[in-house]
Write a protein that holds these residues in place. Structure first.
Motif, short mmCIF file in Angstrom:
data_model
loop_
_atom_site.label_atom_id
_atom_site.label_comp_id
_atom_site.label_asym_id
_atom_site.label_seq_id
_atom_site.Cartn_x
_atom_site.Cartn_y
_atom_site.Cartn_z
N SER A 1 55.56 36.83 68.13
CA SER A 1 55.01 38.03 68.78
C SER A 1 55.41 39.32 68.05
O SER A 1 54.72 40.33 68.19
N ILE A 2 56.50 39.30 67.29
CA ILE A 2 56.89 40.51 66.55
C ILE A 2 56.51 40.42 65.08
O ILE A 2 56.81 41.31 64.30
N LYS B 1 67.89 46.37 63.88
CA LYS B 1 66.73 46.28 62.99
C LYS B 1 65.42 46.31 63.77
O LYS B 1 64.44 46.89 63.32
N LEU B 2 65.41 45.65 64.93
CA LEU B 2 64.18 45.54 65.71
C LEU B 2 64.03 46.63 66.77
O LEU B 2 62.93 46.86 67.27
N GLY B 3 65.14 47.28 67.14
CA GLY B 3 65.07 48.37 68.12
C GLY B 3 65.06 47.91 69.58
O GLY B 3 64.76 48.69 70.47
N LEU C 1 57.85 42.14 60.04
CA LEU C 1 58.16 42.12 61.47
C LEU C 1 57.98 43.53 62.02
O LEU C 1 58.10 44.51 61.30
N ALA C 2 57.71 43.58 63.32
CA ALA C 2 57.48 44.88 63.97
C ALA C 2 58.76 45.36 64.63
O ALA C 2 59.41 44.62 65.36
N HIS C 3 59.07 46.62 64.39
CA HIS C 3 60.11 47.31 65.14
C HIS C 3 59.54 47.57 66.53
O HIS C 3 58.31 47.54 66.72
N LYS C 4 60.37 47.83 67.50
CA LYS C 4 59.91 48.10 68.87
C LYS C 4 58.88 49.23 68.90
O LYS C 4 57.96 49.23 69.72
N ASP C 5 59.01 50.20 67.98
CA ASP C 5 58.07 51.33 67.96
C ASP C 5 56.72 50.97 67.33
O ASP C 5 55.83 51.81 67.20
N GLY C 6 56.55 49.70 66.92
CA GLY C 6 55.27 49.24 66.38
C GLY C 6 55.13 49.32 64.88
O GLY C 6 54.13 48.88 64.32
#
Length: 195
Positions: free
Chosen positions: A60-61, A45-47, A91-96
């Motif tokens: 932070s996410i 889900k978060l990458g 929430l932020a995925h790793k790609d922002g």
């Protein structure tokens, strides 16, 4: 009656299978909401990878506008050890890219040989939020169109039938001086009805 099969292994093995295969994201956070570990579903889900995880914490996410919600949720969970508390946050995925989630938090109090921690379950609700937003926009447009129709109808009534009724009233008033006395009462009744 079918025979029930028995799983081989310990309860710990069974819980590990559930943790690894659950479609919902599950994480263990430390007292500062930093990630200790999480299941594969949350990583997807978060990458992020397991190696990147220790560098992250939940805040932070989290979308800046939702950080207060998460802090409030965590503080409330610290006061209610027995139950999960939940809220909807982005929430932020790793790609922002941010996506809507339902975050459930349960406090695990400090005990012998175990520091204070939190169990967090994260479910992606982006599609549900998109549908809610579409419904809100549809409702707004329906109300807007209804108001436009009401105004148009009021204008049409004012410009059409209302003007004609006023004209009829003036015509009747002009006739009152030029008709026999027995007709005057009838015209006044008609005029009253028209008003």
């Amino acid at each position: 009656m079918p025979k029930r099969s028995k799983l081989v292994g310990t309860k710990k093995d069974h819980l590990e299978i559930i943790y690894q295969t659950a479609p919902m994201g599950i994480a263990l956070l430390d007292a500062d909401t930093a990630f200790i570990t999480c299941n594969p579903a949350l990583l997807r889900k978060l990458g992020y990878t397991h190696e990147e995880l220790p560098e992250l914490d939940l805040l932070s996410i989290c979308h800046p506008w939702d950080r207060n919600k998460v802090q409030t949720l965590v503080k409330a969970a610290q006061q209610q050890d027995e139950s999960y508390l939940r809220d909807e946050v982005r929430l932020a995925h790793k790609d922002g890219i941010f996506f809507w989630t339902e975050v459930s938090v349960q406090h695990i109090p400090k005990a012998l040989n175990r520091p204070e921690s939190f169990v967090v379950m994260i479910q992606n609700i982006q599609k549900r939020k998109e549908i809610q937003l579409e419904l809100m926009e549809l409702r707004r447009r329906l109300l807007e169109n209804s108001e436009k129709e009401r105004k148009a109808l009021a204008q049409n009534l004012h410009d059409g039938p209302m003007q004609e009724l006023h004209s009829i009233n003036f015509q009747i008033a002009g006739m009152l001086d030029h008709v026999p006395e027995e007709t005057v009462e009838q015209l006044k009744m008609i005029q009253k009805t028209v008003r």
